[in-house]
Enzyme design. Structure first.
Site, short mmCIF file in Angstrom:
data_model
loop_
_atom_site.label_atom_id
_atom_site.label_comp_id
_atom_site.label_asym_id
_atom_site.label_seq_id
_atom_site.Cartn_x
_atom_site.Cartn_y
_atom_site.Cartn_z
N ASP A 34 0.84 -1.20 0.00
CA ASP A 34 0.00 0.00 0.00
C ASP A 34 0.88 1.25 0.00
OD1 ASP A 34 -1.75 2.05 0.49
OD2 ASP A 34 -2.88 0.98 2.02
N ASP A 100 -0.29 13.14 -18.64
CA ASP A 100 -0.38 14.43 -19.34
C ASP A 100 -1.05 15.50 -18.47
OD1 ASP A 100 -2.70 12.90 -19.48
OD2 ASP A 100 -3.31 13.66 -21.43
N TYR A 123 -4.82 16.21 -8.97
CA TYR A 123 -4.25 14.97 -9.52
C TYR A 123 -2.93 15.32 -10.22
CZ TYR A 123 -3.67 11.07 -12.83
OH TYR A 123 -3.17 10.03 -13.56
N TRP A 148 -4.57 8.87 -21.87
CA TRP A 148 -5.72 8.13 -22.44
C TRP A 148 -5.40 6.64 -22.58
CZ3 TRP A 148 -8.10 11.60 -26.89
CH2 TRP A 148 -8.59 12.76 -26.33
N1 LIG Z 1 -5.73 5.67 -17.30
C1 LIG Z 1 -5.26 6.70 -17.97
O1 LIG Z 1 -5.87 7.17 -18.94
C2 LIG Z 1 -3.96 7.32 -17.59
C3 LIG Z 1 -3.58 8.47 -18.24
C4 LIG Z 1 -2.36 9.06 -17.92
C5 LIG Z 1 -1.55 8.49 -16.98
N2 LIG Z 1 -1.93 7.37 -16.33
C6 LIG Z 1 -1.01 6.84 -15.32
O2 LIG Z 1 -0.71 5.49 -15.61
C7 LIG Z 1 -0.55 4.76 -14.38
C8 LIG Z 1 -1.47 3.55 -14.39
O3 LIG Z 1 -2.80 3.97 -14.58
P1 LIG Z 1 -4.00 2.93 -14.81
O4 LIG Z 1 -4.82 3.45 -15.92
O5 LIG Z 1 -3.49 1.55 -14.85
O6 LIG Z 1 -4.80 3.18 -13.44
P2 LIG Z 1 -5.76 2.21 -12.62
O7 LIG Z 1 -6.40 1.22 -13.52
O8 LIG Z 1 -6.60 3.12 -11.80
O9 LIG Z 1 -4.74 1.43 -11.68
C9 LIG Z 1 -4.13 2.05 -10.60
C10 LIG Z 1 -3.83 0.97 -9.58
O10 LIG Z 1 -3.23 1.61 -8.44
C11 LIG Z 1 -3.76 0.96 -7.30
N3 LIG Z 1 -3.68 1.80 -6.10
C12 LIG Z 1 -4.47 2.84 -5.73
N4 LIG Z 1 -4.08 3.30 -4.53
C13 LIG Z 1 -3.03 2.54 -4.13
C14 LIG Z 1 -2.23 2.50 -2.98
N5 LIG Z 1 -2.43 3.34 -1.96
N6 LIG Z 1 -1.24 1.57 -2.90
C15 LIG Z 1 -1.04 0.69 -3.91
N7 LIG Z 1 -1.78 0.66 -5.02
C16 LIG Z 1 -2.77 1.58 -5.14
C17 LIG Z 1 -5.21 0.67 -7.63
O11 LIG Z 1 -5.66 -0.34 -6.76
P3 LIG Z 1 -7.19 -0.81 -6.75
O12 LIG Z 1 -7.34 -1.63 -8.02
O13 LIG Z 1 -7.28 -1.64 -5.52
O14 LIG Z 1 -7.99 0.42 -6.73
C18 LIG Z 1 -5.09 0.24 -9.08
O15 LIG Z 1 -4.90 -1.15 -9.19
C19 LIG Z 1 -0.82 5.76 -13.26
O16 LIG Z 1 0.41 6.29 -12.81
C20 LIG Z 1 -1.61 6.86 -13.93
O17 LIG Z 1 -1.40 8.11 -13.28
C21 LIG Z 1 -3.11 6.75 -16.62
#
Ligand SMILES: NC(=O)c1ccc[n+]([C@@H]2O[C@H](COP(=O)([O-])OP(=O)(O)OC[C@H]3O[C@@H](n4cnc5c(N)ncnc54)[C@H](OP(=O)(O)O)[C@@H]3O)[C@@H](O)[C@H]2O)c1
Length: 223
Positions: A34, A100, A123, A148
């Site tokens: 965590d 982004d 964020y 995205w």
């Molecule tokens: N999705 C997008 O469009 C997007 C765009 C730009 C950048 N990003 C970046 O890409 C990365 C991955 O994003 P994603 O789309 O895969 O996001 P995601 O599907 O929301 O996955 C994030 C993961 O982080 C976990 N998490 C949340 N709080 C936590 C904590 N305190 N300790 C440990 N784990 C924790 C969540 O756990 P739970 O499953 O239990 O909630 C989830 O599994 C992130 O750094 C995000 O900022 C994403």
């Protein structure tokens, strides 16, 4: 090579874990590690040896970051710095994912790694602090900015558009918001070339495709 991935319950982390099965892999989800418990991070990671730590975890819900600001700064800002310190002690590389949202969106052409960050959301602000903390550790760590993100492991914008199209005659999507879609599988394919890279202060912008509007992005899966 020993690799740890954090965030394997998420969209990107799950895809990385699937792609990196050929390595000596430790895949961790939120229950196992965590980011909001910094002492726990240290005590759980200290006994593990690894060469690369990939942090795909974070508080990614933009609205939740507005209402849970302290939590957002802890998970997205402070914790990545602690991960970087832990990696330094093991001479391991941290690959940390960012967004982004660290930009204000005012630029009319695609952002490059040299552009000045100016977040306009909590964020974005929390993610920028995370980036700075990772790079301040100066141990060849890498910040990968994506946008995205879509993939099969968690519903994304594309899935929401398909669902809306199944339920409604007409689907509205904003035409003046632009970015670059990124497929989780493509991130996983390109990442290994950086495992042994020894450049400091590295920021990488990665996307699958060129620029499109939210409307164009929505239209493609519906076609
Ligand atoms: N999705 C997008 O469009 C997007 C765009 C730009 C950048 N990003 C970046 O890409 C990365 C991955 O994003 P994603 O789309 O895969 O996001 P995601 O599907 O929301 O996955 C994030 C993961 O982080 C976990 N998490 C949340 N709080 C936590 C904590 N305190 N300790 C440990 N784990 C924790 C969540 O756990 P739970 O499953 O239990 O909630 C989830 O599994 C992130 O750094 C995000 O900022 C994403």
């Amino acid at each position: 090579m020993k690799i740890v991935i954090l965030g394997t319950g998420g969209r990107l982390g799950a895809a990385l874990a699937r792609s990196f099965e050929k390595y000596d892999l430790t895949a961790l989800n939120r229950e196992q590690l965590d980011l909001s418990d910094l002492d726990d991070l240290r005590s759980k990671l200290d006994p593990i040896s690894f060469d690369v730590f990939s942090n795909a975890a974070g508080l990614t819900n933009v609205d939740a970051c507005e209402t849970q600001r302290d939590r957002a700064f802890l998970i997205n800002g402070e914790a990545p710095g602690v991960l970087a310190e832990i990696c330094n002690a093991k001479h391991a590389k941290l690959i940390h994912f960012s967004t982004d949202y660290i930009f204000d969106g005012e630029k009319r052409t695609p952002y490059t790694e040299k552009d000045e960050a100016n977040p306009i959301s909590f964020y974005g602000e929390s993610k920028l602090i995370g980036e700075k903390n990772v790079l301040a550790a100066r141990n060849h760590h890498l910040v990968v900015r994506v946008s995205w993100v879509f993939g099969p492991d968690r519903p994304s914008f594309i899935d929401a558009m398909i669902r809306r199209a199944q339920e409604n005659e007409k689907v509205d999507a904003i035409a003046d918001k632009f970015s670059t879609p990124t497929y989780t599988h493509d991130v996983a394919q390109m990442l290994p070339q950086f495992f042994n890279c020894t450049v400091d202060d590295s920021i990488l912008h990665f996307a699958t495709a060129g620029k499109c509007s939210w409307q164009e992005y929505a239209q493609r899966p519906l076609e």
